[in-house]
Design an enzyme around this catalytic site. Structure first.
Site, PDB file in Angstrom:
ATOM      1  N   ASN A  25      19.065  50.061  54.290  1.00 25.97           N
ATOM      2  CA  ASN A  25      18.853  48.804  55.006  1.00 25.97           C
ATOM      3  C   ASN A  25      19.171  47.638  54.066  1.00 25.97           C
ATOM      4  OD1 ASN A  25      16.126  50.250  54.536  1.00 25.97           O
ATOM      5  ND2 ASN A  25      15.353  48.184  54.753  1.00 25.97           N
ATOM      6  N   ASP A  26      18.222  46.816  53.669  1.00 29.56           N
ATOM      7  CA  ASP A  26      18.545  45.550  53.013  1.00 29.56           C
ATOM      8  C   ASP A  26      19.402  45.676  51.746  1.00 29.56           C
ATOM      9  OD1 ASP A  26      16.495  45.089  54.782  1.00 29.56           O
ATOM     10  OD2 ASP A  26      15.004  44.755  53.214  1.00 29.56           O
ATOM     11  N   GLN A  42      18.288  49.106  49.774  1.00 31.72           N
ATOM     12  CA  GLN A  42      17.124  49.854  50.246  1.00 31.72           C
ATOM     13  C   GLN A  42      17.666  51.186  50.741  1.00 31.72           C
ATOM     14  OE1 GLN A  42      13.399  48.994  50.856  1.00 31.72           O
ATOM     15  NE2 GLN A  42      14.359  48.488  48.934  1.00 31.72           N
ATOM     16  N   PHE A  82      10.527  48.707  47.510  1.00 29.06           N
ATOM     17  CA  PHE A  82      10.991  47.846  48.596  1.00 29.06           C
ATOM     18  C   PHE A  82      11.928  46.763  48.047  1.00 29.06           C
ATOM     19  CE2 PHE A  82       7.991  48.247  52.539  1.00 29.06           C
ATOM     20  CZ  PHE A  82       8.300  49.589  52.636  1.00 29.06           C
ATOM     21  N   GLU A 200      10.144  38.184  56.103  1.00 29.57           N
ATOM     22  CA  GLU A 200      10.810  39.133  55.190  1.00 29.57           C
ATOM     23  C   GLU A 200      12.043  38.541  54.485  1.00 29.57           C
ATOM     24  OE1 GLU A 200      11.639  42.493  57.814  1.00 29.57           O
ATOM     25  OE2 GLU A 200       9.690  43.321  57.318  1.00 29.57           O
TER      26      GLU A 200
HETATM   27  C1  FRU Z   1      13.335  44.339  55.811  1.00 30.05           C
HETATM   28  C2  FRU Z   1      12.263  45.191  55.147  1.00 30.05           C
HETATM   29  C3  FRU Z   1      11.670  44.486  53.941  1.00 30.05           C
HETATM   30  C4  FRU Z   1      11.175  45.626  53.098  1.00 30.05           C
HETATM   31  C5  FRU Z   1      12.227  46.675  53.348  1.00 30.05           C
HETATM   32  C6  FRU Z   1      11.697  48.085  53.359  1.00 30.05           C
HETATM   33  O1  FRU Z   1      14.294  45.078  56.450  1.00 30.05           O
HETATM   34  O2  FRU Z   1      11.279  45.538  56.076  1.00 30.05           O
HETATM   35  O3  FRU Z   1      10.669  43.548  54.248  1.00 30.05           O
HETATM   36  O4  FRU Z   1      11.074  45.306  51.751  1.00 30.05           O
HETATM   37  O5  FRU Z   1      12.806  46.380  54.597  1.00 30.05           O
HETATM   38  O6  FRU Z   1      12.735  48.993  53.462  1.00 30.05           O
END
Ligand code: FRU
Length: 484
Positions: A25-26, A42, A82, A200
């Protein structure tokens, strides 16, 4: 099912970044150092779904072609890893490097509720003393204790006037916190601010308005509309005095298509550039909708951000970084001239990864659009001045000279559409399975005109080289590499 070669899989975008295997993800820890762009993600290596988060790592000389590196950060007894950011500690304020050989610092959230026994979310530090190749966690973590709720996603930058590091951190609801530190290890709360609806992955940076260094604004950027229809980063223009961020605008969506969450800008980008990467949050699920797909998630092409003056005040302009043009193969053209209502195919197309530049004079047409693999992926309705990209629709002005001027990046499963100044961006994700692909071996793009003739001033279609050409051989990393 026969195993598809890595990077040649059916659903693999060819110039939008994705990992060989597993979930991302991020984008995290975007930092440029010694001629290399670092990008961390991530990442859950064991499945194509979200899971115990790690920071994966990739490097690039140009932000375009990436080489996957070993996983940089693994979960530990403080939590899973995270989102967060990275910087070059030029003055070695942390003492973790040596004078003349600055360390790289990474700040991440230890997600303490993802481990047993559970502990609160805290902010931690990791560092590299070998130009970002290998990473160690700081021995005295966490560097910022639990503040509130699931506080997370530290973005850190150096603030010259107070000679200190500033951390912007997501707290809870629409509340974000600012923290300051002289050495990146000891942090004190400075202030809090609210951006209702945002949450976030915050970022905060200063930019000149219209290139004028005497007129500067601060941009606060973060996620918004979590997991809703419009999942998309939103930004606020304001000022920052070293302690407090004061919003001066409402939150403004960074684009109209959604699918652009957790956008982060590069630390230490050369020549003061502001470059962002966003998560193109696909709904891909390797185990369900796309059986056998080894990866899930991809990123935007890097965008060059500038702050331009508009009638509504300063606004972020976003365009693909120029480096992307290096991937262009010679253009195919739809010749300039008048086009009657109907479908006009671009002849000789041999790639699903294309970069299209067009300038159209609408004339008597009611709509003009682009059929990608048989589906009208992009459609502009002339009377209502709206653009539709797959299921997303938005107001989109013609240019002052009356033309429709678009840049469109199609790449196997996604499209990003930019207006000429980059003020308007809209995008979409699709699946080859749901398009009406007539001939799998022959990619197709057609220009569709409805309701009357139109005039094409310019239509250049550049097939784009794959960024994975040098990486294709490696199929060694399967789901579930050994954990440290
Ligand atoms: C945003 C989020 C962040 C967190 C991460 C966890 O997509 O929820 O807030 O750090 O992804 O994977």
């Amino acid at each position: 099912m026969t195993k598809e070669a890595t990077y040649k899989e059916r659903y693999r975008p060819q110039y939008h970044f994705s990992m060989r295997r597993g979930w991302i993800n991020d984008p995290n820890g975007l930092v440029h150092h010694n001629g290399l762009y670092h990008m961390f993600c991530q990442h859950y290596p064991d499945d194509t779904k979200w899971g115990r988060m790690h920071w994966s790592h990739a490097t690039s000389p140009d932000m375009i072609s990436w080489t996957e590196q070993p996983i940089a950060l693994y979960p530990d007894e403080l939590g899973t890893v995270f989102s967060g950011s990275a910087v070059v500690d030029w003055k070695n304020t942390s003492g973790l490097g040596e004078a003349g050989d600055p360390p790289l610092l990474a700040f991440y959230t230890a997600a303490g509720n993802q481990i047993t026994p559970q502990v609160p979310y805290t902010q931690c530090l990791a560092f590299s003393t070998d130009n970002g190749h290998s990473w160690r966690k700081y021995g005295d973590n966490p560097v910022l204790r639990h503040v509130e709720a699931n506080n997370r996603d530290p973005k850190v930058f150096w603030y010259g006037p107070t000679e200190s590091w500033i951390m912007v951190l997501y707290l809870e609801g629409g509340t974000f916190g600012l923290f300051g530190s002289p050495d990146a290890k000891n942090w004190k709360e400075l202030s809090r601010f609210d951006v209702p609806g945002n949450c976030e992955c915050p970022d905060l940076f200063e930019m000149p308005v219209a290139g004028n260094d005497n007129d500067r604004k601060w941009i606060f950027l973060s996620g918004a509309g979590r997991w809703s229809e419009g999942d998309c980063a939103r930004y606020v223009i304001g000022s920052f005095d070293g302690t407090t961020f004061s919003p001066e605008s409402d939150p403004i969506p960074i684009e109209w298509g959604g699918w652009n969450y957790s956008t982060q800008t590069y630390s230490d980008a050369p020549a003061g550039r502001h470059i962002s990467v966003g998560w193109f949050s696909t709904a891909f699920d390797g185990s369900a909708a796309f059986p056998g797909n080894p990866f899930n998630g991809q990123y935007r092409v890097p965008w060059e951000l500038t702050l331009v003056q508009t009638e509504e005040g300063p606004r972020l302009a976003k365009l693909p970084v120029e480096e992307l043009n290096e991937l262009r193969r010679p253009a195919l053209h739809l010749p300039a001239g008048e086009y009657a209502a109907g479908n006009h195919a671009v002849a000789g197309l041999d790639s699903r990864s294309i970069d299209v530049e067009c300038v159209i004079e609408p004339k008597g047409a009611n709509s003009v659009g682009f059929l990608f693999e048989g589906v009208e992926a992009v459609c502009y309705n002339i009377p209502s001045r709206t653009i539709q990209v797959l299921d997303r629709k938005h107001a989109w002005p013609l240019e002052p000279d009356g033309t429709l001027t678009l840049r469109m990046l199609f790449d196997v499963n996604c499209v990003e559409v930019f207006g000429p100044r980059g003020l308007d961006v809209i995008s979409g994700i699709y699946s080859l399975d749901t398009l009406q692909v007539q001939d799998e071996t022959q990619p197709s793009l057609s220009f569709r005109v409805l309701g009357g003739p139109t005039r094409v001033t310019r239509m250049a279609v550049y097939p784009i080289r794959s960024i994975w050409q040098d990486n294709e051989k490696d199929t060694s990393i399967g789901i579930g590499p050994p954990h440290r």
